[in-house]
Design a protein around this motif. Structure first.
Motif, short mmCIF file in Angstrom:
data_model
loop_
_atom_site.label_atom_id
_atom_site.label_comp_id
_atom_site.label_asym_id
_atom_site.label_seq_id
_atom_site.Cartn_x
_atom_site.Cartn_y
_atom_site.Cartn_z
N LYS A 94 -6.27 -7.07 5.03
CA LYS A 94 -7.51 -7.20 5.80
C LYS A 94 -8.21 -5.85 5.96
CE LYS A 94 -6.62 -11.49 8.10
NZ LYS A 94 -6.80 -12.29 9.29
N ALA A 95 -7.44 -4.77 6.07
CA ALA A 95 -8.04 -3.44 6.16
C ALA A 95 -8.78 -3.10 4.86
CB ALA A 95 -6.97 -2.39 6.44
N TYR A 96 -8.19 -3.46 3.73
CA TYR A 96 -8.88 -3.25 2.45
C TYR A 96 -10.15 -4.08 2.37
CZ TYR A 96 -5.08 -0.45 0.47
OH TYR A 96 -4.17 0.54 0.21
N LYS A 136 -7.76 -2.92 -4.48
CA LYS A 136 -6.54 -2.50 -3.77
C LYS A 136 -5.94 -3.65 -2.98
CE LYS A 136 -7.03 2.46 -3.56
NZ LYS A 136 -6.99 3.65 -2.72
N ALA A 137 -6.80 -4.52 -2.45
CA ALA A 137 -6.29 -5.69 -1.72
C ALA A 137 -5.49 -6.57 -2.67
CB ALA A 137 -7.45 -6.48 -1.10
N CYS A 138 -6.02 -6.79 -3.87
CA CYS A 138 -5.31 -7.61 -4.86
C CYS A 138 -4.03 -6.93 -5.32
CB CYS A 138 -6.21 -7.88 -6.07
SG CYS A 138 -7.59 -8.98 -5.72
N HIS A 139 -4.11 -5.62 -5.54
CA HIS A 139 -2.92 -4.89 -5.98
C HIS A 139 -1.82 -4.96 -4.92
CE1 HIS A 139 -0.43 -1.87 -7.88
NE2 HIS A 139 -0.39 -1.22 -6.73
N LEU A 140 -2.19 -4.80 -3.68
CA LEU A 140 -1.21 -4.86 -2.59
C LEU A 140 -0.60 -6.26 -2.52
CD1 LEU A 140 0.16 -3.41 -0.26
CD2 LEU A 140 -1.73 -4.15 1.20
N PHE A 141 -1.45 -7.28 -2.60
CA PHE A 141 -0.94 -8.66 -2.60
C PHE A 141 0.04 -8.86 -3.75
CE2 PHE A 141 -0.73 -13.02 -3.75
CZ PHE A 141 -0.82 -13.73 -2.58
#
Length: 111
Positions: A30-32, A40-45
């Protein structure tokens, strides 16, 4: 913690990452979103399972909403499918967000 996670991921340190909970990942995703850093949100997921953390319904819903809101329904659809494959039932919100995104960009055939 929100500043530590990206730093640890960048340096390759995994000692603390193995202890992270799904909640921490959800907050970071959510921060991304707030930073509009969808990659980065997708990469983290995508890195969650390799770190021993299983995404939950909230995680999937967040990534779907992030990508649909960024006019990336083709990517959001990928995560919706993964959510279904994981046996997590979607609510109408995930579908509605995705359909709205498809309509917004004029790709009705994707719906």
């Amino acid at each position: 913690m929100s500043a530590i996670l990206p730093a640890l991921m960048h340096t390759g340190s995994t000692a603390i990452l193995w202890m992270l909970t799904v909640l921490v990942f959800n907050v970071m995703i959510k921060a991304y979103r707030l930073a509009q850093n969808y990659g980065k949100a997708c990469h983290l997921f995508d890195s969650m399972e390799s770190r021993g953390v299983v995404p939950d319904k909230c995680t999937y819903s967040s990534i779907i909403q992030i990508l649909a809101g960024a006019d990336l329904p083709h990517k959001a659809k990928h995560y919706l499918k993964k959510m279904q494959e994981a046996g997590l039932f979607t609510d109408c919100i995930s579908y509605c967000v995705l359909i709205s995104s498809v309509v917004k960009i004029g790709k009705l055939e994707m719906a």
